[in-house]
Scaffold this motif. Structure first.
Motif, PDB file in Angstrom:
ATOM      1  N   VAL A  20       1.178  -1.567   0.320  1.00  0.00           N
ATOM      2  CA  VAL A  20       0.121  -0.211   0.049  1.00  0.00           C
ATOM      3  C   VAL A  20       1.077   0.821   0.134  1.00  0.00           C
ATOM      4  O   VAL A  20       1.926   1.784   0.647  1.00  0.00           O
ATOM      5  N   GLU A  21       0.692   2.504  -0.813  1.00  0.00           N
ATOM      6  CA  GLU A  21       1.234   3.605  -0.639  1.00  0.00           C
ATOM      7  C   GLU A  21       1.025   4.534   0.558  1.00  0.00           C
ATOM      8  O   GLU A  21      -0.985   4.363   0.834  1.00  0.00           O
ATOM      9  N   LEU A  22       1.469   5.063   1.378  1.00  0.00           N
ATOM     10  CA  LEU A  22       1.267   6.336   2.150  1.00  0.00           C
ATOM     11  C   LEU A  22       1.544   7.225   1.596  1.00  0.00           C
ATOM     12  O   LEU A  22       2.379   7.664   1.261  1.00  0.00           O
ATOM     13  N   GLU A  41      -7.450  -6.385   9.481  1.00  0.00           N
ATOM     14  CA  GLU A  41      -5.906  -5.243   9.275  1.00  0.00           C
ATOM     15  C   GLU A  41      -6.017  -4.321   8.128  1.00  0.00           C
ATOM     16  O   GLU A  41      -5.419  -3.495   8.600  1.00  0.00           O
ATOM     17  N   ARG A  42      -6.189  -4.836   7.021  1.00  0.00           N
ATOM     18  CA  ARG A  42      -5.849  -3.882   5.790  1.00  0.00           C
ATOM     19  C   ARG A  42      -7.124  -2.512   6.065  1.00  0.00           C
ATOM     20  O   ARG A  42      -6.782  -1.294   5.462  1.00  0.00           O
ATOM     21  N   ALA A  43      -8.243  -2.762   6.102  1.00  0.00           N
ATOM     22  CA  ALA A  43      -9.141  -1.764   6.744  1.00  0.00           C
ATOM     23  C   ALA A  43      -8.790  -1.806   7.698  1.00  0.00           C
ATOM     24  O   ALA A  43     -10.088   0.340   7.629  1.00  0.00           O
ATOM     25  N   THR A  44      -8.064  -0.819   8.936  1.00  0.00           N
ATOM     26  CA  THR A  44      -8.218  -0.833   9.656  1.00  0.00           C
ATOM     27  C   THR A  44      -6.653   0.288   9.430  1.00  0.00           C
ATOM     28  O   THR A  44      -6.711   1.573  10.877  1.00  0.00           O
ATOM     29  N   GLY A  45      -6.226   0.017   9.186  1.00  0.00           N
ATOM     30  CA  GLY A  45      -5.084   0.708   9.271  1.00  0.00           C
ATOM     31  C   GLY A  45      -3.961   0.589  10.506  1.00  0.00           C
ATOM     32  O   GLY A  45      -4.110  -0.600  10.323  1.00  0.00           O
ATOM     33  N   GLU A  62       0.331   7.743  11.671  1.00  0.00           N
ATOM     34  CA  GLU A  62      -1.005   7.172  11.525  1.00  0.00           C
ATOM     35  C   GLU A  62      -1.381   6.731  10.872  1.00  0.00           C
ATOM     36  O   GLU A  62      -1.858   8.258   9.715  1.00  0.00           O
ATOM     37  N   TYR A  63      -1.818   5.765   9.924  1.00  0.00           N
ATOM     38  CA  TYR A  63      -2.209   5.569   7.902  1.00  0.00           C
ATOM     39  C   TYR A  63      -3.498   4.917   8.245  1.00  0.00           C
ATOM     40  O   TYR A  63      -3.638   4.044   9.326  1.00  0.00           O
TER      41      TYR A  63
END
Length: 80
Positions: A20-22, A41-45, A62-63
């Protein structure tokens, strides 16, 4: 934690990995290796430890996933 080691001779994205790109904040433009992360996990950042954020060494950035574009995560702010 994200990307590859600074001394890796091939630091680019690796085949078979999911990234994923930040976007924004102190880690703008870096890729986070999310290979093997569960959908929840991917849904919450995440909060990533960084030395270059507003809180200095040991602080976290935080992202969260961008709505409609889950492979781009937007910066939400820095925390100690």
């Amino acid at each position: 934690m994200y990307g590859a080691d600074h001394n890796d001779p091939d630091p680019g994205p690796q085949p078979g990995h999911e990234y994923v790109e930040l976007v924004g904040g102190p880690l703008d433009g870096l890729l986070l290796d999310a290979t093997g992360w569960a959908a929840e996990e991917r849904a919450t950042g995440t909060m990533l430890i960084t030395e270059i954020g507003a809180c200095g060494p040991g602080g976290r950035a935080e992202y969260e996933p961008r709505p409609g574009t889950p492979d781009r995560w937007d910066w939400q702010g820095d925390v100690p």
